[in-house]
Scaffold this motif. Structure first.
Motif, short mmCIF file in Angstrom:
data_model
loop_
_atom_site.label_atom_id
_atom_site.label_comp_id
_atom_site.label_asym_id
_atom_site.label_seq_id
_atom_site.Cartn_x
_atom_site.Cartn_y
_atom_site.Cartn_z
N THR A 144 -10.48 -46.89 -40.54
CA THR A 144 -9.17 -46.29 -40.31
C THR A 144 -8.11 -47.38 -40.49
N LYS A 145 -6.97 -46.94 -40.92
CA LYS A 145 -5.85 -47.86 -41.04
C LYS A 145 -4.76 -47.35 -40.11
N ILE A 146 -4.59 -48.02 -39.01
CA ILE A 146 -3.62 -47.62 -38.00
C ILE A 146 -2.35 -48.43 -38.20
N VAL A 147 -1.23 -47.72 -38.26
CA VAL A 147 0.07 -48.38 -38.35
C VAL A 147 0.64 -48.40 -36.93
N PRO A 148 0.82 -49.58 -36.35
CA PRO A 148 1.26 -49.67 -34.95
C PRO A 148 2.56 -48.93 -34.66
N LEU A 149 3.51 -48.95 -35.58
CA LEU A 149 4.78 -48.26 -35.35
C LEU A 149 4.57 -46.75 -35.23
N GLN A 150 3.71 -46.19 -36.06
CA GLN A 150 3.43 -44.76 -35.98
C GLN A 150 2.75 -44.41 -34.66
N VAL A 151 1.86 -45.24 -34.21
CA VAL A 151 1.17 -45.00 -32.93
C VAL A 151 2.19 -45.01 -31.79
N GLN A 152 3.11 -45.95 -31.81
CA GLN A 152 4.12 -46.02 -30.75
C GLN A 152 5.01 -44.79 -30.77
N ILE A 153 5.42 -44.37 -31.94
CA ILE A 153 6.30 -43.20 -32.05
C ILE A 153 5.59 -41.97 -31.50
N VAL A 154 4.35 -41.76 -31.92
CA VAL A 154 3.60 -40.58 -31.47
C VAL A 154 3.34 -40.66 -29.96
N SER A 155 3.00 -41.84 -29.46
CA SER A 155 2.69 -41.96 -28.03
C SER A 155 3.92 -41.76 -27.15
N ILE A 156 5.11 -41.96 -27.68
CA ILE A 156 6.34 -41.70 -26.92
C ILE A 156 6.82 -40.28 -27.15
N LEU A 157 6.75 -39.83 -28.39
CA LEU A 157 7.32 -38.52 -28.76
C LEU A 157 6.54 -37.35 -28.15
N ILE A 158 5.24 -37.38 -28.17
CA ILE A 158 4.44 -36.26 -27.66
C ILE A 158 4.68 -36.04 -26.16
N PRO A 159 4.58 -37.05 -25.31
CA PRO A 159 4.87 -36.81 -23.88
C PRO A 159 6.31 -36.34 -23.65
N LEU A 160 7.25 -36.86 -24.45
CA LEU A 160 8.64 -36.44 -24.32
C LEU A 160 8.80 -34.96 -24.67
N LEU A 161 8.17 -34.52 -25.74
CA LEU A 161 8.23 -33.10 -26.13
C LEU A 161 7.56 -32.22 -25.07
N LEU A 162 6.45 -32.68 -24.51
CA LEU A 162 5.79 -31.92 -23.46
C LEU A 162 6.67 -31.81 -22.21
N LEU A 163 7.37 -32.88 -21.87
CA LEU A 163 8.28 -32.87 -20.72
C LEU A 163 9.44 -31.90 -20.97
N ILE A 164 9.99 -31.91 -22.15
CA ILE A 164 11.07 -30.97 -22.49
C ILE A 164 10.57 -29.53 -22.42
N ALA A 165 9.37 -29.28 -22.94
CA ALA A 165 8.81 -27.93 -22.89
C ALA A 165 8.57 -27.49 -21.45
N LEU A 166 8.11 -28.39 -20.59
CA LEU A 166 7.88 -28.08 -19.18
C LEU A 166 9.20 -27.75 -18.48
N ILE A 167 10.21 -28.54 -18.72
CA ILE A 167 11.53 -28.27 -18.12
C ILE A 167 12.07 -26.93 -18.62
N TYR A 168 11.90 -26.62 -19.87
CA TYR A 168 12.37 -25.35 -20.44
C TYR A 168 11.66 -24.18 -19.77
N VAL A 169 10.34 -24.28 -19.59
CA VAL A 169 9.57 -23.19 -18.97
C VAL A 169 9.99 -23.02 -17.52
N ILE A 170 10.20 -24.10 -16.78
CA ILE A 170 10.61 -24.01 -15.36
C ILE A 170 11.98 -23.38 -15.24
N LYS A 171 12.96 -23.77 -16.09
CA LYS A 171 14.30 -23.18 -16.04
C LYS A 171 14.28 -21.72 -16.45
N ARG A 172 13.43 -21.37 -17.34
CA ARG A 172 13.36 -19.97 -17.83
C ARG A 172 12.81 -19.06 -16.73
N LYS A 173 11.87 -19.57 -15.90
CA LYS A 173 11.31 -18.76 -14.82
C LYS A 173 12.33 -18.48 -13.73
#
Length: 174
Positions: A144-173
Motif C-alpha cells: 500500500t502507498k499511504i499519503v500522510p496528508l490524505q490520512v490526516q484529512i480523512v481522520s479529521i473530516l470523518i469524525p467532524l461529519l459524524l458530529l455534524i450529523a449527530l447535532i443535526y439529528v438531535i436538533k431535528r428531534k
C-alpha cells in the motif's frame, strides 16, 4: 644464550599454537551456498523456496546434519523470529559422506515489509563449527502507498461529519 633460546622456543610454540587454532577455525566442516534465488523482491504473503547446496568438506561421514534459514532485519538491526515466516523448523539432512553434496529446498513465506539479509546455516551435532552461507538481499515491498496528508484529512473530516450529523439529528428531534 639460554634466555634467547628459551625466548625463541616460546615464540615458536606460540606460533605453532596460533597456526593450529587458525587452521581449525579456517576450515569449516561444510560449504553452504544459496543456489537460488540470488535476491528476493516481492510483496508480502508470497511463499518461496530457498535452494541451498551443502557439501561435506571433511574426510569422514557427518551424522545428524541439519540446515535452517536466518534473516536479519537491516532497518531495525536485529534477527527475525522466523516462526511468523513459516521457516522456523530446521530441515534434517541426516548423514553426509565425505565430499558429498546435497541440494535442499528451504521454504519461507514473506511477511513484513522491510529490507533483510537472508542466509542459510548448516550444523552437525558432531561438531561445534557452524557454517553459514553468504547472505542474499531480501526486500519485502509494502503493498500500500499511504499519503500522510490524505490520512490526516480523512481522520479529521470523518469524525467532524459524524458530529455534524449527530447535532443535526438531535436538533431535528426537538
Amino acid at each position: 644464550m639460554r634466555k634467547s633460546m628459551l625466548l625463541l622456543l616460546l615464540i615458536g610454540l606460540l606460533f605453532v599454537t596460533n597456526a593450529g587454532f587458525a587452521q581449525a577455525q579456517g576450515n569449516p566442516n561444510f560449504e553452504i551456498n544459496i543456489v537460488f534465488p540470488q535476491k528476493i523482491e516481492q510483496l508480502p504473503g508470497i511463499d518461496t523456496l530457498i535452494k541451498v547446496s551443502i557439501i561435506n568438506k571433511t574426510d569422514k561421514e557427518m551424522h545428524d546434519v541439519f540446515t535452517y534459514i536466518t534473516m536479519a532485519n537491516l532497518t531495525k538491526t536485529w534477527t527475525v523470529n522466523l516462526e511468523d515466516y513459516s521457516a522456523d523448523q530446521p530441515t534434517a539432512i541426516g548423514t553426509m559422506k565425505p565430499n558429498e553434496e546435497k541440494i535442499v529446498e528451504l521454504p519461507i513465506k514473506l511477511v513484513y515489509s522491510a529490507d533483510y539479509y537472508l542466509y542459510a546455516t548448516v550444523v552437525s551435532k558432531e561438531s561445534k563449527i557452524i557454517t553459514s552461507s553468504d547472505a542474499i538481499p531480501v526486500k519485502i515491498l509494502g503493498n500500500t502507498k499511504i499519503v500522510p496528508l490524505q490520512v490526516q484529512i480523512v481522520s479529521i473530516l470523518i469524525p467532524l461529519l459524524l458530529l455534524i450529523a449527530l447535532i443535526y439529528v438531535i436538533k431535528r428531534k426537538k
